[in-house]
Design a protein around this motif. Structure first.
Motif, PDB file in Angstrom:
ATOM      1  N   THR A  58       1.236  -1.088   0.228  1.00  0.00           N
ATOM      2  CA  THR A  58       0.316   0.269   0.018  1.00  0.00           C
ATOM      3  C   THR A  58       1.180   0.865   0.421  1.00  0.00           C
ATOM      4  N   PRO A  59       0.540   2.355  -0.023  1.00  0.00           N
ATOM      5  CA  PRO A  59       1.036   4.046  -0.669  1.00  0.00           C
ATOM      6  C   PRO A  59       1.566   3.663   0.778  1.00  0.00           C
ATOM      7  N   VAL A 119      -5.302   7.764  -7.041  1.00  0.00           N
ATOM      8  CA  VAL A 119      -5.736   8.064  -8.197  1.00  0.00           C
ATOM      9  C   VAL A 119      -4.509   7.124  -9.047  1.00  0.00           C
ATOM     10  N   SER A 120      -5.468   6.324  -9.534  1.00  0.00           N
ATOM     11  CA  SER A 120      -5.413   4.882 -11.040  1.00  0.00           C
ATOM     12  C   SER A 120      -3.724   4.579  -9.856  1.00  0.00           C
ATOM     13  N   ASN A 121      -2.433   4.922 -10.755  1.00  0.00           N
ATOM     14  CA  ASN A 121      -1.562   4.526 -10.365  1.00  0.00           C
ATOM     15  C   ASN A 121      -0.330   5.350  -9.313  1.00  0.00           C
ATOM     16  N   HIS A 122      -0.755   6.668  -9.048  1.00  0.00           N
ATOM     17  CA  HIS A 122      -0.151   7.536  -8.053  1.00  0.00           C
ATOM     18  C   HIS A 122      -1.384   7.525  -6.878  1.00  0.00           C
ATOM     19  N   GLU A 151       4.258  -3.876  -9.552  1.00  0.00           N
ATOM     20  CA  GLU A 151       3.392  -4.986  -8.694  1.00  0.00           C
ATOM     21  C   GLU A 151       3.255  -3.851  -7.192  1.00  0.00           C
ATOM     22  N   VAL A 152       4.192  -3.190  -6.529  1.00  0.00           N
ATOM     23  CA  VAL A 152       4.272  -3.094  -5.296  1.00  0.00           C
ATOM     24  C   VAL A 152       4.187  -1.129  -5.658  1.00  0.00           C
ATOM     25  N   PHE A 198      16.742   2.896  -0.179  1.00  0.00           N
ATOM     26  CA  PHE A 198      17.387   3.363  -2.036  1.00  0.00           C
ATOM     27  C   PHE A 198      15.827   1.918  -2.547  1.00  0.00           C
ATOM     28  N   GLU A 199      15.137   0.761  -1.877  1.00  0.00           N
ATOM     29  CA  GLU A 199      14.812  -0.352  -2.791  1.00  0.00           C
ATOM     30  C   GLU A 199      13.131   0.296  -2.516  1.00  0.00           C
ATOM     31  N   LEU A 200      13.351   1.283  -1.785  1.00  0.00           N
ATOM     32  CA  LEU A 200      11.678   1.750  -1.610  1.00  0.00           C
ATOM     33  C   LEU A 200      11.880   2.884  -2.354  1.00  0.00           C
ATOM     34  N   LEU A 201      12.230   3.585  -2.615  1.00  0.00           N
ATOM     35  CA  LEU A 201      12.025   4.806  -3.899  1.00  0.00           C
ATOM     36  C   LEU A 201      11.625   4.462  -5.593  1.00  0.00           C
TER      37      LEU A 201
END
Length: 153
Positions: free
Chosen positions: A30-31, A107-110, A133-134, A56-59
């Motif tokens: 989830t965001p 909203v959509s992919n943001h 996918e995340v 870094f991988e979460l960016l």
């Protein structure tokens, strides 16, 4: 199959399937989870390359590309190779407030995650993007200026 073997066989199958069905979702499923996890991982960076890589991988791809370009420029200028995740400097990361609540508007992919602290002025909005996918935190970093060459180079 006799009835006396069916129940134990079903129980064994259920026991084997349970771990697969109960696997934990990644923190950035989830965001708001992505932002919360980034905050936690950044607290651990304190010069630890593994912790920096984990953060870094979460960016987002855009933020990682910006840090990679900064690392490449630093490496070219200094003659020392530096990894993009090393551009996450612990002394530059300071929480303005202690997060108490994370709320996402998708909203959509943001998404925009509002982080709220204890006092009314303790608020921040953190953009996220859904990639691979995340959710990833889409840190807004200043764009890099064009590389300037010395005359005659």
């Amino acid at each position: 199959m006799p009835a006396r073997f069916k129940l134990p066989a079903l129980l064994v199958l259920a026991a084997l399937a349970a771990p697969a069905g109960c696997s934990r979702r990644p923190p950035n499923a989830t965001p708001d989870g992505a932002v919360r996890e980034l905050v936690e991982r950044l607290r651990l960076v304190q010069g630890d390359p593994a912790a920096a890589k984990s953060a870094f991988e979460l960016l987002s791809k855009r933020a990682r590309a910006n840090l990679a370009e900064r690392a490449q420029r630093y490496s070219a200028a200094s003659g020392k190779t530096i990894a993009p995740e090393a551009m996450i400097v612990p002394s530059r990361f300071v929480l303005r407030f202690e997060p108490q609540r994370y709320t996402a508007q998708v909203v959509s992919n943001h998404a925009l995650v509002e982080v709220v602290g204890l006092s009314p002025e303790d608020r921040a909005q953190v953009p996220c993007v859904f990639e691979d996918e995340v959710w990833h935190v889409d840190l807004v970093l200043p764009p890099l200026p064009p590389v300037q060459m010395r005359p005659g180079s």
